[in-house]
Motif scaffolding. Structure first.
Motif, PDB file in Angstrom:
ATOM      1  N   ARG A  66       2.748  -9.460  15.820  1.00 47.21           N
ATOM      2  CA  ARG A  66       1.876  -8.273  15.300  1.00 47.21           C
ATOM      3  C   ARG A  66       1.913  -8.135  13.867  1.00 47.21           C
ATOM      4  O   ARG A  66       1.078  -7.939  13.219  1.00 47.21           O
ATOM      5  CB  ARG A  66       2.714  -7.314  16.124  1.00 47.21           C
ATOM      6  N   TRP A  68       2.224 -10.279  11.453  1.00 47.54           N
ATOM      7  CA  TRP A  68       1.115 -11.213  10.790  1.00 47.54           C
ATOM      8  C   TRP A  68      -0.284 -11.342  11.309  1.00 47.54           C
ATOM      9  O   TRP A  68      -1.062 -12.488  10.749  1.00 47.54           O
ATOM     10  CB  TRP A  68       1.828 -12.625  10.405  1.00 47.54           C
ATOM     11  N   SER A  69      -0.488 -10.738  12.375  1.00 45.32           N
ATOM     12  CA  SER A  69      -2.040 -10.853  13.002  1.00 45.32           C
ATOM     13  C   SER A  69      -2.960 -10.645  11.943  1.00 45.32           C
ATOM     14  O   SER A  69      -4.223 -11.274  12.163  1.00 45.32           O
ATOM     15  CB  SER A  69      -1.979  -9.687  14.241  1.00 45.32           C
ATOM     16  N   THR A  70      -2.849  -9.792  11.192  1.00 42.93           N
ATOM     17  CA  THR A  70      -4.069  -9.522  10.231  1.00 42.93           C
ATOM     18  C   THR A  70      -4.499 -10.659   9.287  1.00 42.93           C
ATOM     19  O   THR A  70      -5.427 -10.810   8.716  1.00 42.93           O
ATOM     20  CB  THR A  70      -3.974  -8.389   9.340  1.00 42.93           C
ATOM     21  N   THR A  71      -3.533 -11.630   8.968  1.00 43.31           N
ATOM     22  CA  THR A  71      -3.490 -12.801   8.070  1.00 43.31           C
ATOM     23  C   THR A  71      -3.820 -13.922   8.896  1.00 43.31           C
ATOM     24  O   THR A  71      -4.185 -14.871   8.301  1.00 43.31           O
ATOM     25  CB  THR A  71      -2.470 -12.786   7.480  1.00 43.31           C
ATOM     26  N   LYS A  73      -6.341 -15.039  10.889  1.00 39.70           N
ATOM     27  CA  LYS A  73      -7.891 -15.396  10.911  1.00 39.70           C
ATOM     28  C   LYS A  73      -8.118 -16.011   9.404  1.00 39.70           C
ATOM     29  O   LYS A  73      -8.557 -17.031   9.422  1.00 39.70           O
ATOM     30  CB  LYS A  73      -8.957 -14.515  11.081  1.00 39.70           C
ATOM     31  N   GLN A  74      -7.464 -15.249   8.583  1.00 35.93           N
ATOM     32  CA  GLN A  74      -7.931 -15.867   6.695  1.00 35.93           C
ATOM     33  C   GLN A  74      -7.011 -16.902   6.933  1.00 35.93           C
ATOM     34  O   GLN A  74      -7.517 -18.152   6.222  1.00 35.93           O
ATOM     35  CB  GLN A  74      -7.143 -14.742   5.980  1.00 35.93           C
TER      36      GLN A  74
END
Length: 126
Positions: A66, A68-71, A73-74
């Motif tokens: 959770r 590191w989920s925002t990074t 895709k990047q």
């Protein structure tokens, strides 16, 4: 194994052990690590040092957490772009496993004896 370059790393691991003993779950622990300035790689090393999962699973655990989920895709887009760049270079031998999860890049180095200066050449940094 490369260590995390923080002078307080061992103290933070001790704090993490206390948090785990008090019932903090791994997801919350990874969020705490991120809040205090750990990078994704630091979290992977901490998971291994805390023996939360085997080394072979630590990257996946952190990558899909959770925290590191925002990074994610990047990071995946960066890896794909890098692979495309390397694959387009005719001087490199790029091999990709059928599953697409592992790839190898071979960088041919010129023969030092063939250079004018005679000094050894080094691999370029990627």
């Amino acid at each position: 194994m490369i260590a995390v370059q923080r002078p307080d790393y061992q103290d933070l691991l001790a704090e993490a052990r206390c948090r785990l003993a008090a019932g903090t779950d791994v997801e919350a622990l990874l969020e705490w690590f991120k809040e205090i300035g750990f990078h994704q790689g630091d979290c992977i090393f901490a998971v291994v040092h805390l023996e939360l999962v085997p080394r072979s699973e630590a990257k996946r655990l952190v990558h899909y957490s959770r925290a590191w989920s925002t990074t994610r895709k990047q990071s995946e887009e960066l890896h794909e772009a890098l692979l495309r760049e390397l694959a387009d270079d005719p001087d490199l031998d790029v091999r990709i496993d059928l599953d697409g999860k592992r790839w190898t890049v071979t960088i041919p180095l010129p023969d030092p004896a063939a250079t004018d200066s005679g000094s050894p050449t080094t691999a370029p940094e990627l």
